[in-house]
Design an enzyme around this catalytic site. Structure first.
Site, mmCIF file in Angstrom:
data_model
loop_
_atom_site.group_PDB
_atom_site.id
_atom_site.type_symbol
_atom_site.label_atom_id
_atom_site.label_comp_id
_atom_site.label_asym_id
_atom_site.label_seq_id
_atom_site.Cartn_x
_atom_site.Cartn_y
_atom_site.Cartn_z
ATOM 1 N N HIS A 311 67.901 4.331 62.932
ATOM 2 C CA HIS A 311 66.295 4.260 63.162
ATOM 3 C C HIS A 311 65.953 5.950 63.237
ATOM 4 O O HIS A 311 66.499 6.549 64.029
ATOM 5 C CB HIS A 311 65.911 3.430 64.032
ATOM 6 C CG HIS A 311 64.491 3.387 64.098
ATOM 7 N ND1 HIS A 311 63.735 3.928 64.623
ATOM 8 C CD2 HIS A 311 63.800 2.078 63.548
ATOM 9 C CE1 HIS A 311 62.334 3.423 64.448
ATOM 10 N NE2 HIS A 311 62.687 2.169 63.861
ATOM 11 N N ASP A 369 66.117 -5.254 62.382
ATOM 12 C CA ASP A 369 66.408 -6.176 61.025
ATOM 13 C C ASP A 369 68.018 -6.469 60.862
ATOM 14 O O ASP A 369 68.217 -7.090 60.084
ATOM 15 C CB ASP A 369 65.873 -5.145 59.933
ATOM 16 C CG ASP A 369 64.342 -5.218 59.902
ATOM 17 O OD1 ASP A 369 64.035 -6.285 60.217
ATOM 18 O OD2 ASP A 369 64.012 -4.220 59.115
HETATM 19 N N1 ACO Z 1 74.419 3.783 57.359
HETATM 20 C C1 ACO Z 1 75.082 4.857 57.062
HETATM 21 N N2 ACO Z 1 74.542 6.354 57.520
HETATM 22 C C2 ACO Z 1 73.552 6.285 58.045
HETATM 23 C C3 ACO Z 1 72.563 5.314 58.030
HETATM 24 C C4 ACO Z 1 73.001 3.896 57.822
HETATM 25 N N3 ACO Z 1 72.327 2.752 58.127
HETATM 26 N N4 ACO Z 1 71.648 5.634 58.717
HETATM 27 C C5 ACO Z 1 71.615 6.879 58.731
HETATM 28 N N5 ACO Z 1 72.824 7.436 58.308
HETATM 29 C C6 ACO Z 1 73.465 8.825 58.430
HETATM 30 C C7 ACO Z 1 72.814 9.493 57.356
HETATM 31 O O1 ACO Z 1 73.475 9.584 56.201
HETATM 32 C C8 ACO Z 1 73.059 11.062 58.028
HETATM 33 O O2 ACO Z 1 74.171 11.324 57.969
HETATM 34 P P1 ACO Z 1 74.663 12.874 57.869
HETATM 35 O O3 ACO Z 1 74.114 13.739 58.911
HETATM 36 O O4 ACO Z 1 75.999 12.936 57.592
HETATM 37 O O5 ACO Z 1 73.773 13.218 56.384
HETATM 38 C C9 ACO Z 1 72.497 10.777 59.526
HETATM 39 O O6 ACO Z 1 73.010 9.210 59.567
HETATM 40 C C10 ACO Z 1 71.121 10.733 59.870
HETATM 41 O O7 ACO Z 1 70.467 9.848 59.115
HETATM 42 P P2 ACO Z 1 68.900 10.246 58.381
HETATM 43 O O8 ACO Z 1 68.964 9.844 56.972
HETATM 44 O O9 ACO Z 1 68.627 11.728 58.708
HETATM 45 O O10 ACO Z 1 67.984 9.288 59.207
HETATM 46 P P3 ACO Z 1 66.586 9.037 58.982
HETATM 47 O O11 ACO Z 1 65.964 8.914 60.381
HETATM 48 O O12 ACO Z 1 66.011 9.861 57.886
HETATM 49 O O13 ACO Z 1 66.714 7.571 58.632
HETATM 50 C C11 ACO Z 1 66.543 5.086 58.425
HETATM 51 C C12 ACO Z 1 66.264 6.445 59.206
HETATM 52 C C13 ACO Z 1 65.978 5.453 56.980
HETATM 53 C C14 ACO Z 1 66.173 3.872 58.992
HETATM 54 C C15 ACO Z 1 68.085 5.063 57.944
HETATM 55 O O14 ACO Z 1 68.916 4.990 59.162
HETATM 56 C C16 ACO Z 1 68.473 3.840 56.908
HETATM 57 O O15 ACO Z 1 68.365 4.011 55.918
HETATM 58 N N6 ACO Z 1 68.817 2.761 57.603
HETATM 59 C C17 ACO Z 1 69.351 1.815 57.043
HETATM 60 C C18 ACO Z 1 68.061 0.970 56.484
HETATM 61 C C19 ACO Z 1 67.358 0.164 57.653
HETATM 62 O O16 ACO Z 1 68.146 -0.578 58.363
HETATM 63 N N7 ACO Z 1 66.081 0.357 57.830
HETATM 64 C C20 ACO Z 1 65.404 -0.521 58.819
HETATM 65 C C21 ACO Z 1 64.635 0.654 59.635
HETATM 66 S S1 ACO Z 1 64.021 -0.311 60.898
HETATM 67 C C22 ACO Z 1 62.453 -0.690 60.197
HETATM 68 O O17 ACO Z 1 61.714 -0.465 59.666
HETATM 69 C C23 ACO Z 1 62.083 -1.949 60.846
#
Ligand code: ACO
Length: 435
Positions: A311, A369
């Site tokens: 998140h 979720d």
């Molecule tokens: N699985 C694997 N790796 C992940 C995930 C994940 N679900 N989420 C983040 N990471 C990793 C990224 O690759 C990144 O790694 P790095 O530093 O080696 O490059 C690090 O964790 C930081 O992640 P960011 O992408 O910078 O986090 P951001 O805050 O931009 O994204 C998000 C948040 C979009 C929710 C992301 O975690 C994601 O895509 N999760 C999966 C989708 C999801 O469950 N969304 C629901 C969100 S809650 C909602 O809307 C109700």
């Protein structure tokens, strides 16, 4: 709006004697915020924050999140207390009006919402214009946007009474639109709302009811639905809410703004995640494939994400996920589902991920979720409706945030700037002279 000046910071440009003193502002809770509005005027520089990870785009009194502590408050009230003791319509009143209602206020609000649940009969024909296999989110975007073509008497955003009616109409009609999008896709008769039922009951009735037999309410399931709606009702300036505010800042009508929010919610990184979690679990197939999947997630080149994990703001735990997990167990017990392979897989996945350094070091935890999809599936809600259900709940938050935006005298059209990295200015070259 009432943030207070708490101090200042001075920004000095290295290599020159230019500097700017920027006020620091403080709200009720949360970090101080540097007010950078004068930065461009005084130093000629913009700020750069793609994804807005460190940018407050507005002042708001609606929702507060402390991502490090796993705190979520609606108008100051902890989400755990609201999920346990309140109801979705009461939470809707709270989000819209700022305070919990007394009995008379609640009765009036309840009447206002339930009296607006039917759709203009001509809107019904819209559904027939869509292909049967259309994703219900596509239908939602279209029909909610089209509401502006039907409810002309509440499009004046500067009239508080018209804003109030538009809020009622959106909150009341969105479940009807959502349920009809589903009914249309399965070829069943569209079910008209029943105003003697609660908001959650009526939604389940319109989704599952058929004219051929009586619909029987299961209080555990309608309570679970009510709780899911409460948990998704608002979440401060997330992508879809920011979209609603940006559209609203132009003076667009509320139906257009909420349709924009629905479009933004659709993406798998946002509201589409609950649908994506189930798809992911189905693709993994069985628990012995989880380690292989996890190593794929950790592979930088794979683009595979563990859906339902991570998140932007919560870096400890998502308090909604905790409540959702409990609700999930309650619902499965009520339905007599002892062995739900998807839940078993989800729990195994959670166990493995939470002990893996990749997820620990990145502070990635299950979000709301991760479990909601499993509950909804157990309740018989089709996967394609998961994000739609999220949109039904979030409509309350969007409308509250839109109302706050319109009532904020300091609001201006939202207009970010950019770092331009394209070609420098150059002269047009006629086609026959191009290489
Ligand atoms: N699985 C694997 N790796 C992940 C995930 C994940 N679900 N989420 C983040 N990471 C990793 C990224 O690759 C990144 O790694 P790095 O530093 O080696 O490059 C690090 O964790 C930081 O992640 P960011 O992408 O910078 O986090 P951001 O805050 O931009 O994204 C998000 C948040 C979009 C929710 C992301 O975690 C994601 O895509 N999760 C999966 C989708 C999801 O469950 N969304 C629901 C969100 S809650 C909602 O809307 C109700």
């Amino acid at each position: 709006m009432s943030s207070k000046a708490t101090g200042s910071i001075t920004v000095t440009m290295e290599g020159s004697n230019k500097s700017a003193k920027l006020p620091l502002l403080g709200g009720t809770l949360g970090p101080q915020v540097a007010d950078i509005r004068k930065l461009y005027g005084e130093l000629g520089i913009f700020t750069y924050d793609p994804g807005y990870g460190a940018t407050a785009s507005c002042e708001s009194t609606i929702t507060y999140i402390d991502g490090d502590e796993g705190v979520l408050l609606y108008r100051g009230y902890p989400i755990e207390q609201l999920a346990e003791q309140s109801s979705f319509l009461e939470v809707a009143y709270l989000l819209l009006n700022g305070e919990l209602p007394n009995k008379a206020q609640y009765a009036e609000f309840d009447k206002g919402v339930t009296r607006h649940t039917m759709l203009h009969e001509q809107l019904r024909r819209f559904f027939e214009g869509f292909r049967r296999d259309a994703h219900p989110m596509a239908v939602m975007c279209g029909v909610v946007g089209a509401m502006a073509a039907f409810y002309h008497d509440n499009l004046d955003i500067n009239d508080p009474e018209q804003r109030r009616i538009a809020a009622f109409r959106l909150i009341a009609k969105v479940p009807t639109i959502a349920a009809w999008a589903y009914k249309y896709s399965v070829g069943q008769p569209l079910v008209y709302p029943r105003n003697d039922l609660s908001y959650a009951e009526n939604f389940l009735y319109m989704l599952n009811g058929v004219p051929a037999e009586p619909w029987v309410n299961n209080p555990i399931l309608s309570r679970a639905m009510d709780r899911i709606l409460i948990l998704h009702a608002d979440h401060e300036q997330n992508a879809s809410t920011s979209t609603v505010r940006l559209a609203g800042s132009t003076g667009a009508n509320p139906f257009a703004c909420i349709a924009a929010g629905i479009a933004a919610l659709w993406g798998p990184a946002h509201g589409g995640a609950n649908e994506a979690v189930l798809k992911m679990l189905a693709e993994i197939g069985s628990p012995e494939n989880i380690p292989q999947f996890i190593s794929e997630v950790k592979d930088k080149n794979s683009h595979t994400k563990l859906m339902g994990f991570g998140h932007r703001v919560y870096k400890n735990f998502d308090p909604r996920a905790k409540i959702m997990k409990e609700t999930c167990h309650e619902v499965l017990a009520e339905l007599g589902i002892k062995d739900e392979p998807l839940l078993d897989m989800a729990m195994e996945m959670e166990r493995i991920a939470l002990s893996d350094d990749y997820f620990i070091s990145r502070k990635l935890y299950p979000n709301v979720d991760f479990y909601s999809g499993i509950i909804l599936k157990a309740m018989g809600i089709p996967t394609s409706m998961f994000t739609v259900l999220f949109a039904v709940a979030r409509t309350v938050g969007w409308v509250s945030q839109w109302k706050e935006l319109i009532e904020d005298p300091s609001q201006r059209i939202g207009r970010p700037r950019q770092i331009y990295t394209g070609a420098p200015a150059r002269d047009f070259v006629a086609m026959d002279k191009r290489g």
